[in-house]
Design an enzyme around this catalytic site. Structure first.
Site, PDB file in Angstrom:
ATOM      1  N   LEU A 293       0.863  -1.174   0.000  1.00  0.00           N
ATOM      2  CA  LEU A 293       0.000   0.000   0.000  1.00  0.00           C
ATOM      3  C   LEU A 293       0.904   1.230   0.000  1.00  0.00           C
ATOM      4  O   LEU A 293       1.984   1.214   0.594  1.00  0.00           O
ATOM      5  CB  LEU A 293      -0.879   0.051   1.259  1.00  0.00           C
ATOM      6  CG  LEU A 293      -2.063  -0.906   1.378  1.00  0.00           C
ATOM      7  CD1 LEU A 293      -2.772  -0.674   2.716  1.00  0.00           C
ATOM      8  CD2 LEU A 293      -3.044  -0.727   0.234  1.00  0.00           C
ATOM      9  N   ASP A 294       0.459   2.303  -0.649  1.00  0.00           N
ATOM     10  CA  ASP A 294       1.224   3.547  -0.629  1.00  0.00           C
ATOM     11  C   ASP A 294       1.439   4.003   0.811  1.00  0.00           C
ATOM     12  O   ASP A 294       0.577   3.806   1.678  1.00  0.00           O
ATOM     13  CB  ASP A 294       0.474   4.651  -1.383  1.00  0.00           C
ATOM     14  CG  ASP A 294       0.295   4.340  -2.857  1.00  0.00           C
ATOM     15  OD1 ASP A 294       1.013   3.466  -3.381  1.00  0.00           O
ATOM     16  OD2 ASP A 294      -0.576   4.976  -3.490  1.00  0.00           O
ATOM     17  N   ARG A 295       2.566   4.665   1.048  1.00  0.00           N
ATOM     18  CA  ARG A 295       2.909   5.074   2.415  1.00  0.00           C
ATOM     19  C   ARG A 295       1.827   5.915   3.105  1.00  0.00           C
ATOM     20  O   ARG A 295       1.519   5.668   4.281  1.00  0.00           O
ATOM     21  CB  ARG A 295       4.254   5.820   2.405  1.00  0.00           C
ATOM     22  CG  ARG A 295       4.744   6.151   3.804  1.00  0.00           C
ATOM     23  CD  ARG A 295       6.197   6.536   3.855  1.00  0.00           C
ATOM     24  NE  ARG A 295       6.654   6.534   5.245  1.00  0.00           N
ATOM     25  CZ  ARG A 295       7.914   6.639   5.628  1.00  0.00           C
ATOM     26  NH1 ARG A 295       8.864   6.739   4.727  1.00  0.00           N
ATOM     27  NH2 ARG A 295       8.234   6.614   6.907  1.00  0.00           N
TER      28      ARG A 295
ATOM     29  N   THR B 286      -1.307   5.858   2.722  1.00  0.00           N
ATOM     30  CA  THR B 286      -2.577   5.128   2.759  1.00  0.00           C
ATOM     31  C   THR B 286      -2.614   4.186   3.955  1.00  0.00           C
ATOM     32  O   THR B 286      -1.584   3.679   4.391  1.00  0.00           O
ATOM     33  CB  THR B 286      -2.732   4.317   1.448  1.00  0.00           C
ATOM     34  OG1 THR B 286      -2.642   5.217   0.345  1.00  0.00           O
ATOM     35  CG2 THR B 286      -4.053   3.593   1.390  1.00  0.00           C
TER      36      THR B 286
END
Length: 230
Positions: A66-68, A70
């Site tokens: 997951l994107d940081r 998020t």
């Protein structure tokens, strides 16, 4: 920056002999990167080592990311048997991923399917959503529906059909609905803690060893806006 996870405060959603699912906090990096910050994978290893009093190294496989900024569900493999099976499951889009996003503007329709052609710019660490195919682009599809209107924001539920870099962020921005806090994709100001209001809410897949359907739901981060949802 948001309070990040460590081996003492992990939010474990599910664990068995083969895998462990964590509710990632915004700000956690799933796997080590050039920042040198301790990744979530390392905190999970330390948690398992302490919990089971394991000598030596603990096996843990990263199966997706997951994107940081998020938050939400991240699944790790605990065994070398489960890792390739989970990798295959995520690579072949056999997992049903549902996200929640708080956006600034009302979407054009209450529910719709978005199809764009995504082109990634690695120098900017950003992807651009084009209405038609362009050179080096990849097709991106998601379904969204409006599930709640807050005073100044709209809560969307998103089901991913493909898994492109920054897909949800770029596609929602392309229809005039940037996610709260997401400066990179058009929101007008950042969140104080560096997060964006995008949360991996549910994940459903066939367990790689037990062959039973496993459905996980991640509680929302604690902040006034998320607390007002549903």
């Amino acid at each position: 920056m948001a309070q990040q996870s460590n081996s003492e405060n992990l939010q474990v959603l599910y664990e068995d002999n083969h895998l462990i699912a964590i509710n990632k906090r915004p700000g956690d990096i799933v796997q080590g990167d050039k920042t040198g910050d301790v990744p979530l994978s390392e905190w999970v290893k330390r948690y398992l080592k302490k919990k089971y009093n394991k000598p030596g190294n603990v096996f843990l496989g990263v199966t997706h990311r997951l994107d940081r900024p998020t938050s939400g569900i991240v699944v790790f493999a605990k065994t070398s048997k489960a890792l390739p099976r989970l990798n295959k499951l995520f690579a072949e889009k056999q997992a049903r991923k549902t996200y929640w996003a708080l956006v600034k503007n009302a979407p054009p329709q209450k529910e719709d399917t978005l199809t764009h052609w995504m082109k990634r710019n690695t120098k900017q660490n950003k992807s651009y959503a084009h209405p038609k195919e362009v050179i080096d682009s990849k097709k991106a599809i998601l379904d969204y529906r409006l599930i709640q209107k807050l005073d100044t924001f709209y809560l969307l539920e998103i089901n991913l059909k493909t898994g492109r870099h920054h897909q949800i962020r770029a596609q929602l921005s392309a229809i005039g609905c940037p996610i709260k806090g997401d400066l990179k994709y058009g929101f007008d100001r950042s969140n104080k803690n560096g997060s964006i209001h995008l949360h991996a809410r549910r994940l459903s897949f066939i367990h790689p060893v037990k062959k039973e359907t496993l459905t996980l739901t991640a509680p929302l981060p604690q902040d006034p806006l998320w607390n007002a949802c549903c």
